[in-house]
Design a protein around this motif. Sequence first.
Motif, PDB file in Angstrom:
ATOM      1  N   ARG A 212       0.837  -1.196   0.000  1.00  0.00           N
ATOM      2  CA  ARG A 212       0.000   0.000   0.000  1.00  0.00           C
ATOM      3  C   ARG A 212       0.877   1.254   0.000  1.00  0.00           C
ATOM      4  NH1 ARG A 212      -4.327  -0.585   4.331  1.00  0.00           N
ATOM      5  NH2 ARG A 212      -4.791  -2.413   3.075  1.00  0.00           N
ATOM      6  N   LEU A 213       1.960   1.182   0.799  1.00  0.00           N
ATOM      7  CA  LEU A 213       2.885   2.313   0.846  1.00  0.00           C
ATOM      8  C   LEU A 213       3.518   2.545  -0.520  1.00  0.00           C
ATOM      9  CD1 LEU A 213       4.638   1.804   4.291  1.00  0.00           C
ATOM     10  CD2 LEU A 213       2.995   3.590   3.648  1.00  0.00           C
ATOM     11  N   ASP A 214       3.716   1.433  -1.275  1.00  0.00           N
ATOM     12  CA  ASP A 214       4.291   1.577  -2.616  1.00  0.00           C
ATOM     13  C   ASP A 214       3.247   2.031  -3.619  1.00  0.00           C
ATOM     14  OD1 ASP A 214       6.694   0.844  -1.677  1.00  0.00           O
ATOM     15  OD2 ASP A 214       6.583  -1.247  -2.329  1.00  0.00           O
ATOM     16  N   GLY A 215       2.025   2.215  -3.155  1.00  0.00           N
ATOM     17  CA  GLY A 215       0.987   2.731  -4.036  1.00  0.00           C
ATOM     18  C   GLY A 215       0.227   1.686  -4.815  1.00  0.00           C
ATOM     19  N   ALA A 216       0.270   0.423  -4.375  1.00  0.00           N
ATOM     20  CA  ALA A 216      -0.474  -0.620  -5.081  1.00  0.00           C
ATOM     21  C   ALA A 216      -1.954  -0.552  -4.731  1.00  0.00           C
ATOM     22  CB  ALA A 216       0.088  -1.997  -4.711  1.00  0.00           C
ATOM     23  N   GLY A 217      -2.805  -0.609  -5.748  1.00  0.00           N
ATOM     24  CA  GLY A 217      -4.255  -0.586  -5.526  1.00  0.00           C
ATOM     25  C   GLY A 217      -4.750  -1.956  -5.098  1.00  0.00           C
ATOM     26  N   PRO A 218      -6.045  -2.052  -4.762  1.00  0.00           N
ATOM     27  CA  PRO A 218      -6.591  -3.327  -4.277  1.00  0.00           C
ATOM     28  C   PRO A 218      -6.389  -4.473  -5.284  1.00  0.00           C
ATOM     29  CG  PRO A 218      -8.216  -1.560  -4.091  1.00  0.00           C
ATOM     30  CD  PRO A 218      -7.047  -0.996  -4.815  1.00  0.00           C
ATOM     31  N   TRP A 219      -6.646  -4.214  -6.556  1.00  0.00           N
ATOM     32  CA  TRP A 219      -6.511  -5.260  -7.567  1.00  0.00           C
ATOM     33  C   TRP A 219      -5.063  -5.717  -7.684  1.00  0.00           C
ATOM     34  CZ3 TRP A 219      -8.573  -9.072  -9.879  1.00  0.00           C
ATOM     35  CH2 TRP A 219      -8.048  -9.591 -11.067  1.00  0.00           C
ATOM     36  N   GLN A 220      -4.134  -4.742  -7.653  1.00  0.00           N
ATOM     37  CA  GLN A 220      -2.709  -5.077  -7.731  1.00  0.00           C
ATOM     38  C   GLN A 220      -2.275  -5.888  -6.518  1.00  0.00           C
ATOM     39  OE1 GLN A 220      -0.885  -1.240  -8.608  1.00  0.00           O
ATOM     40  NE2 GLN A 220       0.726  -2.377  -9.678  1.00  0.00           N
ATOM     41  N   ARG A 221      -2.777  -5.477  -5.332  1.00  0.00           N
ATOM     42  CA  ARG A 221      -2.424  -6.217  -4.121  1.00  0.00           C
ATOM     43  C   ARG A 221      -2.933  -7.658  -4.220  1.00  0.00           C
ATOM     44  NH1 ARG A 221      -3.972  -1.364  -1.382  1.00  0.00           N
ATOM     45  NH2 ARG A 221      -5.913  -2.284  -0.664  1.00  0.00           N
ATOM     46  N   PHE A 222      -4.152  -7.805  -4.777  1.00  0.00           N
ATOM     47  CA  PHE A 222      -4.727  -9.131  -4.929  1.00  0.00           C
ATOM     48  C   PHE A 222      -3.893  -9.972  -5.896  1.00  0.00           C
ATOM     49  CE2 PHE A 222      -7.603 -11.942  -7.353  1.00  0.00           C
ATOM     50  CZ  PHE A 222      -7.967 -12.791  -6.341  1.00  0.00           C
ATOM     51  N   ARG A 223      -3.527  -9.364  -7.038  1.00  0.00           N
ATOM     52  CA  ARG A 223      -2.790 -10.085  -8.072  1.00  0.00           C
ATOM     53  C   ARG A 223      -1.381 -10.460  -7.615  1.00  0.00           C
ATOM     54  NH1 ARG A 223      -3.148 -10.065 -13.527  1.00  0.00           N
ATOM     55  NH2 ARG A 223      -1.234 -11.273 -13.259  1.00  0.00           N
ATOM     56  N   SER A 224      -0.724  -9.539  -6.908  1.00  0.00           N
ATOM     57  CA  SER A 224       0.693  -9.787  -6.643  1.00  0.00           C
ATOM     58  C   SER A 224       0.966 -10.327  -5.238  1.00  0.00           C
ATOM     59  CB  SER A 224       1.514  -8.517  -6.900  1.00  0.00           C
ATOM     60  OG  SER A 224       0.974  -7.459  -6.150  1.00  0.00           O
ATOM     61  N   ILE A 225       0.002 -10.267  -4.340  1.00  0.00           N
ATOM     62  CA  ILE A 225       0.227 -10.845  -3.004  1.00  0.00           C
ATOM     63  C   ILE A 225      -0.721 -12.007  -2.739  1.00  0.00           C
ATOM     64  CG2 ILE A 225       0.299 -10.417  -0.526  1.00  0.00           C
ATOM     65  CD1 ILE A 225       0.849  -7.496  -1.147  1.00  0.00           C
ATOM     66  N   THR A 226      -2.022 -11.707  -2.723  1.00  0.00           N
ATOM     67  CA  THR A 226      -2.996 -12.716  -2.299  1.00  0.00           C
ATOM     68  C   THR A 226      -2.937 -13.966  -3.175  1.00  0.00           C
ATOM     69  OG1 THR A 226      -4.391 -10.844  -1.743  1.00  0.00           O
ATOM     70  CG2 THR A 226      -5.385 -13.011  -1.595  1.00  0.00           C
ATOM     71  N   LEU A 227      -3.086 -13.779  -4.476  1.00  0.00           N
ATOM     72  CA  LEU A 227      -3.179 -14.924  -5.372  1.00  0.00           C
ATOM     73  C   LEU A 227      -1.940 -15.816  -5.343  1.00  0.00           C
ATOM     74  CD1 LEU A 227      -5.670 -15.700  -6.848  1.00  0.00           C
ATOM     75  CD2 LEU A 227      -4.806 -14.587  -8.904  1.00  0.00           C
ATOM     76  N   PRO A 228      -0.713 -15.236  -5.478  1.00  0.00           N
ATOM     77  CA  PRO A 228       0.463 -16.112  -5.423  1.00  0.00           C
ATOM     78  C   PRO A 228       0.615 -16.821  -4.075  1.00  0.00           C
ATOM     79  CG  PRO A 228       1.100 -13.872  -6.078  1.00  0.00           C
ATOM     80  CD  PRO A 228      -0.357 -13.845  -5.802  1.00  0.00           C
TER      81      PRO A 228
END
Lengths: 313, 298
Positions: A212-228
């Motif tokens: 979030r601090l790096d400016g990732a939006g919810p979809w990006q957070r989902f794609r790059s953290i949650t899913l993997p």
Amino acid sequence: MTSTSVAPAPPTVAAPVHRRRLRANGRRTMTAWLFLLPALIILLAFTLYPMGQAVYLSLTDYNLIRSAEWVGLANYEELMQDPAFWNAFGNTVLYALVVTPVTVVFALLFALMLNQRFAGRAFSRTAIFLPFIVSLGIIAIAWAFLLDPNIGLLSYWLSLIGIAPEQGWLTDPRYAMAAVMIVGVWKNVGFYMVIYLAGLQSIPVDMYEAARLDGAGPWQRFRSITLPLLSNQTLLVSVLALIATLQAFDQIWVMTRGGPFFRTETLVMLIYREGFQELRFGYASAISFVLLVFVFILSMIQFGFLRRKQVTY
Amino acid sequence: MSAPTVTRSRDAAPRTSSKPRRSATGRKSHATRWLLAITSIFTGLVVLLPIIWMVFTAFKPEADIVTYPPTLWPRELTVEHFVEVWERIPFARLYLNTIIFAGGVTLISLLFDSMAAYALARIPFKGRGIVFVLILLLLMLPFQVTLIPLYDMLSGMGLTNTLPGLIIPRMTNAFGIFFLTQFFLSLPKDLEEAARMDGASEWRIYWGIIMPLARPALLTLGLFHFQYNWNDLLWPLVMSSSVETSTLPAGLALFMGQHVVEYGLLMAGSLLALLPVVIFFLLIQRSFVAGIATTGLK
């Protein structure tokens, strides 16, 4: 637990330690096998042996009354030309191809939604999980009534918004499969949701904070953290779901008995019909063996495919 | 996770999420939270519809059930179906059969599964690798493949149409062994060392140290075994040819095949049949989620 060893006098000075360890190892191995014994006997007698027997029976003509007669590959040859087999095979593949991904996607969606905190969360979690623990053989009776074209509540509600198959959901060849598929998804989605919830809770929150601090939006957070980070759960859930769908029987048997016009007959239903209704045990065993090979190959492919994408943390 | 959050969450009412409150909901507006609550409760109700409908229908008089247009809410309440079901279907017999079958299988297989899992996870011995691979292979085997030879075998032993015939092949289970092995492996190694030094037998360590620690995993697996066998349709259908020797799912399905018209009766019977599993689940719900979260199912 049980040890039969009585120590003989050690002959040399150097040997005792070594020998004592050997004896301890032997005793431990013995104990381990005793612990395993009941389970192994049952697994060998009632799973492994019948499995070998299934392969043998599939090469015979057998109806339980007269003894099995060796026919070689005749059952498999017949199978290849049997429209009923190809129909059931096609239905099974169709069922698995639709129900597996739909179940996995909904399980993930529900888990994401119910991982948030809000009033009523506990109720929804329990409600969505509940179908998993109730008997499909029993609850499918309720589903069949709900979808009855004359007195079914769900049929009536759906007809109010203009969706009404003329012959009823379970008797119209175009809709019967869709109806049993919906029940299949409904049944298992809650269980896979719980597995996803356990996975979601093991993801460290710091990762989201950093993103979030790096400016990732919810979809990006989902794609790059949650899913993997959920790839372990996705592997497990899709293998379990696929294997479960290939073995679909209960709700189909209760709701449609494989009809209309065999549109919902799956491989397991065909095994049941050929084996226990037509008493063609050899032929039914050949179908079971095809199912076994099918399940095995698919689990292996899926395992290999998802393993590569897996992330460990 | 920062230290203060951990303390706070321990002080607060028990919650399943390990996320700090701030990041989970703190930034969400009231509107979002309301939307979430409404969506999820609506989803829950839709999922529960067949069960809710079953409850209401079981209390409706037969005439009300077949009235068009159908309604969810009963116009009139009656308990006659619940009384009648015991007389019309050999319901008590079916109930008893199912309790003995599912309960027996659950208890025996929990014992045998955990013994095997203890050996595989806690005792280093020759042949461990081979046994574990065997278990993994059996895990992938669809039960239906063994159905015909198994029936044939038990019929040769004269065990068809009997409870032992239903129970014996299920007294252990590759999935159960695998599941508990994973759990036992996650327990710290030095746990039983002291006891072993003091000369405690492996049985004492298994029964007195490991098993009490495995409570959540055992309850979770117990629920799996219980619901799977309580619910199983195909196996009892194959093994018993009459309603009397069958279990609830098979018995009710057979009954439905013979007398399709008595909806209220069937719904009352179905409801009573679903009850024990639901109660079991609600009782162990907390352990269940813990069991999933700490064992091999991750």
